[in-house]
Design a protein around this motif. Structure first.
Motif, PDB file in Angstrom:
ATOM      1  N   TYR A 169     -64.977 102.447 147.331  1.00 56.79           N
ATOM      2  CA  TYR A 169     -64.457 101.103 147.070  1.00 56.79           C
ATOM      3  C   TYR A 169     -63.127 101.200 146.317  1.00 56.79           C
ATOM      4  CZ  TYR A 169     -69.096  99.255 148.204  1.00 56.79           C
ATOM      5  OH  TYR A 169     -70.271  98.931 148.837  1.00 56.79           O
TER       6      TYR A 169
ATOM      7  N   ILE B 220     -67.675  96.854 139.492  1.00 57.68           N
ATOM      8  CA  ILE B 220     -67.874  97.063 140.919  1.00 57.68           C
ATOM      9  C   ILE B 220     -69.359  96.936 141.239  1.00 57.68           C
ATOM     10  CG2 ILE B 220     -68.007  99.570 140.623  1.00 57.68           C
ATOM     11  CD1 ILE B 220     -66.405  97.808 143.616  1.00 57.68           C
TER      12      ILE B 220
ATOM     13  N   TRP C  74     -59.732 104.716 144.073  1.00 57.65           N
ATOM     14  CA  TRP C  74     -60.990 104.501 144.792  1.00 57.65           C
ATOM     15  C   TRP C  74     -62.129 105.149 144.025  1.00 57.65           C
ATOM     16  CZ3 TRP C  74     -61.054 102.132 149.800  1.00 57.65           C
ATOM     17  CH2 TRP C  74     -59.793 101.814 150.306  1.00 57.65           C
TER      18      TRP C  74
END
Length: 208
Positions: free
Chosen positions: A97, A115, A206
Motif C-alpha cells: 500500500y 493504514i 510503500w
C-alpha cells in the motif's frame, strides 16, 4: 395472405425453440436487461415453456440470473468437464500500500500515519533508511510518533525514553541499570515493536 401468416407462425415457433441459447447470450452480455425482462414480462416464461425440450440451458440461465444480485460473483454454472475452481480469498493485510509521499516527510522527526485502521509511525533511521512501525510503545502503549529520533539513529518514546532500532527491537531501557537485566529485557519479545517492510518507488513510501 394465409401463406404469409403460416410463414410468420413458423418463424415465431422457430425463434421460441432457439430462445434458451439466445437468452444465454444476452445473459452474458446484457444481464440487467434480461433480469428486468424476467421480472416485468411474461415473455420469458412463455419462451421457456415452449422450449421445455432443452431444460439444461434454461436451468443454467436461471442460475446465472439468480447470481446477478452480486455482479462480482456472476458466473454461469460450469459443466462437469470444466476445470473451474473458486478464486482464493484476498488477504488485504498481505498487500503493498502507498503510505506517504516522500517529499512530504520530515526526516528529522517521526510522522504518524494509518493504514487499514492500524496506527503507523514513519521515520528514518541512522543509516538513512525509511522505516514503518506500529505507532505504540510496548511499555505503556504511548504513540511513538510523539517521540523523537535520537542522535544514534534510534526512535525514542517520549513517555519513558525506551529506544528502538529500525527492525523494532528495543535497544535501551533507561530504568534498568544492571547490564545483564537490561540485555534480558531488551531481548524479550514483549519489548519489541511490530515493524513493516517498506520500499520507496515513484516518490512514494510503500508498506507491506
Amino acid at each position: 395472405m394465409l401463406v404469409q401468416k403460416a410463414a410468420s407462425s413458423s418463424n415465431v415457433a422457430m425463434r421460441a425453440q432457439q430462445a434458451p441459447a439466445a437468452l444465454q447470450s444476452v445473459a452474458l452480455s446484457r444481464p440487467r436487461v434480461l433480469k428486468g425482462l424476467r421480472a416485468t414480462s411474461a415473455t420469458y416464461q412463455r419462451l421457456c415453456t415452449r422450449a421445455s425440450a432443452t431444460e439444461a440451458p434454461v436451468l443454467q440461465l436461471d442460475n446465472a440470473l439468480d447470481s446477478l444480485a452480486n455482479p462480482l460473483t456472476f458466473n454461469p454454472e460450469p459443466s462437469s468437464s470444466s476445470s473451474y475452481s473458486k478464486p482464493e480469498p484476498i488477504n488485504w493485510y498481505q498487500q503493498w500500500y502507498p503510505l506517504a509521499i516522500i517529499k512530504d516527510l520530515d526526516a528529522r522527526k517521526p510522522t504518524p500515519a494509518k493504514i487499514l485502521g492500524i496506527p503507523v509511525v514513519i521515520w528514518r533511521d541512522g543509516s538513512g533508511e525509511w522505516r514503518a512501525m506500529e505507532d505504540r510503545c510496548p511499555h505503556r502503549l504511548a504513540p511513538l510518533s510523539e517521540g523523537r529520533i535520537d542522535a544514534d539513529g534510534t526512535l525514542m518514546c517520549s513517555y519513558h525514553g525506551w529506544q528502538f532500532n529500525g527492525q523494532g527491537a528495543c535497544t535501551r531501557i533507561p530504568q534498568i541499570g544492571d547490564d545483564k537485566a537490561h540485555a534480558t529485557a531488551c531481548s524479550s519479545k514483549k519489548s519489541c515493536v511490530a515493524s513493516y517492510p517498506v520500499k520507496v518507488l515513484n516518490g512514494l513510501l510503500w508498506v507491506w
